[in-house]
Design a protein around this motif. Structure first.
Motif, mmCIF file in Angstrom:
data_model
loop_
_atom_site.group_PDB
_atom_site.id
_atom_site.type_symbol
_atom_site.label_atom_id
_atom_site.label_comp_id
_atom_site.label_asym_id
_atom_site.label_seq_id
_atom_site.Cartn_x
_atom_site.Cartn_y
_atom_site.Cartn_z
ATOM 1 N N MET A 58 0.832 -1.204 0.000
ATOM 2 C CA MET A 58 0.000 0.000 0.000
ATOM 3 C C MET A 58 0.868 1.256 0.000
ATOM 4 N N PHE A 59 1.969 1.234 0.761
ATOM 5 C CA PHE A 59 2.873 2.383 0.783
ATOM 6 C C PHE A 59 3.490 2.605 -0.595
ATOM 7 N N ALA A 60 3.874 1.530 -1.273
ATOM 8 C CA ALA A 60 4.465 1.646 -2.611
ATOM 9 C C ALA A 60 3.444 2.217 -3.597
ATOM 10 N N LEU A 61 2.205 1.712 -3.550
ATOM 11 C CA LEU A 61 1.176 2.238 -4.449
ATOM 12 C C LEU A 61 0.883 3.705 -4.179
ATOM 13 N N LEU A 62 0.813 4.072 -2.914
ATOM 14 C CA LEU A 62 0.571 5.466 -2.556
ATOM 15 C C LEU A 62 1.726 6.348 -3.025
ATOM 16 N N PHE A 65 1.442 6.847 -6.782
ATOM 17 C CA PHE A 65 0.352 7.769 -7.099
ATOM 18 C C PHE A 65 0.751 9.212 -6.801
ATOM 19 N N ILE A 66 1.355 9.445 -5.651
ATOM 20 C CA ILE A 66 1.758 10.814 -5.288
ATOM 21 C C ILE A 66 2.837 11.325 -6.225
ATOM 22 N N THR A 67 3.807 10.471 -6.572
ATOM 23 C CA THR A 67 4.865 10.876 -7.498
ATOM 24 C C THR A 67 4.275 11.242 -8.859
ATOM 25 N N ALA A 71 4.367 14.905 -10.574
ATOM 26 C CA ALA A 71 4.945 15.054 -11.911
ATOM 27 C C ALA A 71 3.939 15.685 -12.865
ATOM 28 N N LEU A 72 2.693 15.266 -12.800
ATOM 29 C CA LEU A 72 1.658 15.843 -13.653
ATOM 30 C C LEU A 72 1.479 17.326 -13.350
#
Length: 83
Positions: A58-62, A65-67, A71-72
């Motif tokens: 979950m930490f990796a997915l979060l 997503f935040i990165t 970037a966007l």
């Protein structure tokens, strides 16, 4: 023999036999308690490893997503200001 007529030892023997039968039905060997403890410890290790893996996933997915969102946002700012 009714429950009112049972002695403490009779009741203790009855409970002990019920527990032994329950453990046997569950597939445990009540004659070897150390081996049962090792089995339960192994199950606990598997459970905690699964919980750790879930938390890290979950930490990796979060993080991904935040990165991506940052970037966007930065690409949008760069395009907005034309640089």
């Amino acid at each position: 023999m009714s429950l009112n007529n049972m002695t403490h030892d009779d009741l203790k023997k009855l409970i002990s036999e019920a527990v032994r039968e329950t453990l046997v039905q569950m597939g445990a060997d009540p004659s070897n308690p150390i081996e049962m403890q090792r089995d339960f410890q192994h199950l606990r290790q598997w459970r905690t490893a699964g919980e750790d893996l879930r938390a890290k996933g979950m930490f990796a997915l979060l993080s991904i997503f935040i990165t991506g969102a940052v970037a966007l946002f930065l690409v949008g700012l760069r395009d907005y200001f034309g640089k």
